[in-house]
Design a protein around this motif. Structure first.
Motif, PDB file in Angstrom:
ATOM      1  N   UNK A   1      55.204  13.343  40.118  1.00 57.33           N
ATOM      2  CA  UNK A   1      55.657  12.423  39.067  1.00 57.33           C
ATOM      3  C   UNK A   1      57.099  12.722  38.693  1.00 57.33           C
ATOM      4  N   UNK A   2      57.432  14.009  38.549  1.00 55.67           N
ATOM      5  CA  UNK A   2      58.818  14.393  38.232  1.00 55.67           C
ATOM      6  C   UNK A   2      59.764  13.961  39.344  1.00 55.67           C
ATOM      7  N   UNK A   3      59.334  14.088  40.597  1.00 55.05           N
ATOM      8  CA  UNK A   3      60.152  13.656  41.738  1.00 55.05           C
ATOM      9  C   UNK A   3      60.361  12.143  41.717  1.00 55.05           C
ATOM     10  N   UNK A   4      59.305  11.402  41.362  1.00 56.41           N
ATOM     11  CA  UNK A   4      59.402   9.941  41.263  1.00 56.41           C
ATOM     12  C   UNK A   4      60.457   9.537  40.226  1.00 56.41           C
ATOM     13  N   UNK A   5      60.394  10.163  39.046  1.00 52.43           N
ATOM     14  CA  UNK A   5      61.360   9.821  37.998  1.00 52.43           C
ATOM     15  C   UNK A   5      62.759  10.299  38.346  1.00 52.43           C
ATOM     16  N   UNK A   6      62.867  11.395  39.066  1.00 56.55           N
ATOM     17  CA  UNK A   6      64.180  11.852  39.535  1.00 56.55           C
ATOM     18  C   UNK A   6      64.766  10.836  40.514  1.00 56.55           C
ATOM     19  N   UNK A   7      63.905  10.290  41.376  1.00 54.50           N
ATOM     20  CA  UNK A   7      64.339   9.233  42.297  1.00 54.50           C
ATOM     21  C   UNK A   7      64.806   7.993  41.550  1.00 54.50           C
ATOM     22  N   UNK A   8      64.078   7.634  40.490  1.00 54.46           N
ATOM     23  CA  UNK A   8      64.502   6.487  39.682  1.00 54.46           C
ATOM     24  C   UNK A   8      65.835   6.758  38.994  1.00 54.46           C
ATOM     25  N   UNK A   9      66.039   7.991  38.515  1.00 54.58           N
ATOM     26  CA  UNK A   9      67.319   8.351  37.899  1.00 54.58           C
ATOM     27  C   UNK A   9      68.461   8.202  38.896  1.00 54.58           C
ATOM     28  N   UNK A  10      68.233   8.646  40.121  1.00 51.07           N
ATOM     29  CA  UNK A  10      69.261   8.528  41.163  1.00 51.07           C
ATOM     30  C   UNK A  10      69.512   7.057  41.487  1.00 51.07           C
ATOM     31  N   UNK A  11      68.443   6.276  41.591  1.00 50.45           N
ATOM     32  CA  UNK A  11      68.592   4.837  41.851  1.00 50.45           C
ATOM     33  C   UNK A  11      69.382   4.157  40.739  1.00 50.45           C
ATOM     34  N   UNK A  12      69.099   4.505  39.488  1.00 48.53           N
ATOM     35  CA  UNK A  12      69.837   3.931  38.360  1.00 48.53           C
ATOM     36  C   UNK A  12      71.313   4.296  38.421  1.00 48.53           C
ATOM     37  N   UNK A  13      71.601   5.545  38.777  1.00 46.73           N
ATOM     38  CA  UNK A  13      72.997   5.968  38.896  1.00 46.73           C
ATOM     39  C   UNK A  13      73.703   5.204  40.010  1.00 46.73           C
ATOM     40  N   UNK A  14      73.017   4.993  41.132  1.00 43.53           N
ATOM     41  CA  UNK A  14      73.608   4.241  42.240  1.00 43.53           C
ATOM     42  C   UNK A  14      73.841   2.775  41.867  1.00 43.53           C
ATOM     43  N   UNK A  15      72.877   2.190  41.167  1.00 44.90           N
ATOM     44  CA  UNK A  15      73.045   0.797  40.724  1.00 44.90           C
ATOM     45  C   UNK A  15      74.224   0.667  39.764  1.00 44.90           C
ATOM     46  N   UNK A  16      74.334   1.595  38.824  1.00 41.39           N
ATOM     47  CA  UNK A  16      75.442   1.565  37.871  1.00 41.39           C
ATOM     48  C   UNK A  16      76.781   1.754  38.582  1.00 41.39           C
ATOM     49  N   UNK A  17      76.834   2.715  39.496  1.00 40.09           N
ATOM     50  CA  UNK A  17      78.075   2.962  40.239  1.00 40.09           C
ATOM     51  C   UNK A  17      78.440   1.756  41.106  1.00 40.09           C
ATOM     52  N   UNK A  18      77.449   1.179  41.769  1.00 43.21           N
ATOM     53  CA  UNK A  18      77.705  -0.003  42.592  1.00 43.21           C
ATOM     54  C   UNK A  18      78.188  -1.176  41.763  1.00 43.21           C
ATOM     55  N   UNK A  19      77.561  -1.380  40.626  1.00 39.41           N
ATOM     56  CA  UNK A  19      77.966  -2.471  39.745  1.00 39.41           C
ATOM     57  C   UNK A  19      79.390  -2.256  39.246  1.00 39.41           C
ATOM     58  N   UNK A  20      79.694  -1.056  38.803  1.00 41.45           N
ATOM     59  CA  UNK A  20      81.040  -0.761  38.300  1.00 41.45           C
ATOM     60  C   UNK A  20      82.083  -0.926  39.395  1.00 41.45           C
ATOM     61  N   UNK A  21      81.770  -0.451  40.589  1.00 41.76           N
ATOM     62  CA  UNK A  21      82.710  -0.568  41.707  1.00 41.76           C
ATOM     63  C   UNK A  21      82.972  -2.025  42.074  1.00 41.76           C
ATOM     64  N   UNK A  22      81.920  -2.831  42.148  1.00 40.77           N
ATOM     65  CA  UNK A  22      82.089  -4.240  42.503  1.00 40.77           C
ATOM     66  C   UNK A  22      82.897  -4.990  41.446  1.00 40.77           C
ATOM     67  N   UNK A  23      82.605  -4.735  40.183  1.00 43.60           N
ATOM     68  CA  UNK A  23      83.342  -5.419  39.113  1.00 43.60           C
ATOM     69  C   UNK A  23      84.802  -4.968  39.113  1.00 43.60           C
ATOM     70  N   UNK A  24      85.031  -3.660  39.244  1.00 39.15           N
ATOM     71  CA  UNK A  24      86.400  -3.140  39.272  1.00 39.15           C
ATOM     72  C   UNK A  24      87.177  -3.734  40.443  1.00 39.15           C
ATOM     73  N   UNK A  25      86.575  -3.773  41.615  1.00 40.81           N
ATOM     74  CA  UNK A  25      87.240  -4.336  42.795  1.00 40.81           C
ATOM     75  C   UNK A  25      87.586  -5.803  42.578  1.00 40.81           C
ATOM     76  N   UNK A  26      86.679  -6.549  41.985  1.00 42.49           N
ATOM     77  CA  UNK A  26      86.949  -7.969  41.731  1.00 42.49           C
ATOM     78  C   UNK A  26      88.060  -8.157  40.707  1.00 42.49           C
ATOM     79  N   UNK A  27      88.125  -7.297  39.699  1.00 41.26           N
ATOM     80  CA  UNK A  27      89.211  -7.392  38.717  1.00 41.26           C
ATOM     81  C   UNK A  27      90.546  -7.159  39.403  1.00 41.26           C
ATOM     82  N   UNK A  28      90.632  -6.129  40.237  1.00 38.48           N
ATOM     83  CA  UNK A  28      91.873  -5.841  40.965  1.00 38.48           C
ATOM     84  C   UNK A  28      92.250  -7.013  41.864  1.00 38.48           C
ATOM     85  N   UNK A  29      91.268  -7.545  42.591  1.00 37.23           N
ATOM     86  CA  UNK A  29      91.546  -8.670  43.489  1.00 37.23           C
ATOM     87  C   UNK A  29      91.994  -9.907  42.724  1.00 37.23           C
ATOM     88  N   UNK A  30      91.405 -10.145  41.566  1.00 38.97           N
ATOM     89  CA  UNK A  30      91.787 -11.326  40.780  1.00 38.97           C
ATOM     90  C   UNK A  30      93.229 -11.224  40.287  1.00 38.97           C
TER      91      UNK A  30
END
Length: 178
Positions: free
Chosen positions: A5-34
């Protein structure tokens, strides 16, 4: 089982961090491109919105697991152990009901959403809105497990402290138990 169970939630924490990083990177890249090139990447705009939806819904399950959702902590803290038991039981029952509505509504809406494509990626929208199934089922399972432990008397003082919003007290209680 606890390690799994702890491993499952650790995996979810990592997934959340990746989603946040991906979202921030995509938005930042689009701002620069605009601003720099007067253009943008349409796919990244759409995917950043999808990442935000997934981040929110998956984060709701993790937050529920850690007792981090909003609550009426001032009211709950005024009660003793028995009162907290009753309030926690009622709270978990209400949460199960609301999560069941989310799960059933998502389940009924899913066939329609699977036939609709996203405007840019043409990805079925069911993959976006289907996260309600994960969230509803996850929160229901967590609440059922808590309710079961509450009814058989296996709820720890640390969990009652967390339920009352006293997270520091819960850490102290767990530290003494170790």
């Amino acid at each position: 089982m606890q390690k799994l169970i702890a491993l499952f939630y650790r995996g979810l924490d990592i997934l959340l961090a990746l989603l946040l990083a991906g979202m921030a990177l995509m938005v930042f890249l689009n701002v620069i491109l605009r601003y720099a090139f007067d253009s943008g990447i349409a796919v990244s705009e759409e995917m950043s919105r999808f990442f935000f939806v997934w981040l929110t819904f998956i984060g709701a399950v993790v937050a529920h697991h850690h007792h981090m959702h909003m609550g009426m902590e001032t009211v709950v803290a005024a009660f003793g152990r028995r009162g907290r038991m009753v309030l926690m039981g009622l709270s978990e029952i209400v949460i199960i009901g609301c999560s069941a509505v989310l799960f059933i509504g998502t389940w009924k809406q899913l066939p329609i959403n699977m036939t609709m494509g996203a405007p840019v990626t043409m990805m079925p929208m069911g993959f976006v809105y289907g996260t309600g199934l994960f969230t509803g089922a996850g929160i229901i399972l967590i609440s059922l497990e808590r309710l079961f432990r509450l009814l058989i008397g296996r709820m720890s003082d640390a969990e009652f402290a967390r339920f009352a919003g006293q997270h520091h007290d819960a850490e102290d209680i767990e530290g003494r138990a170790s």
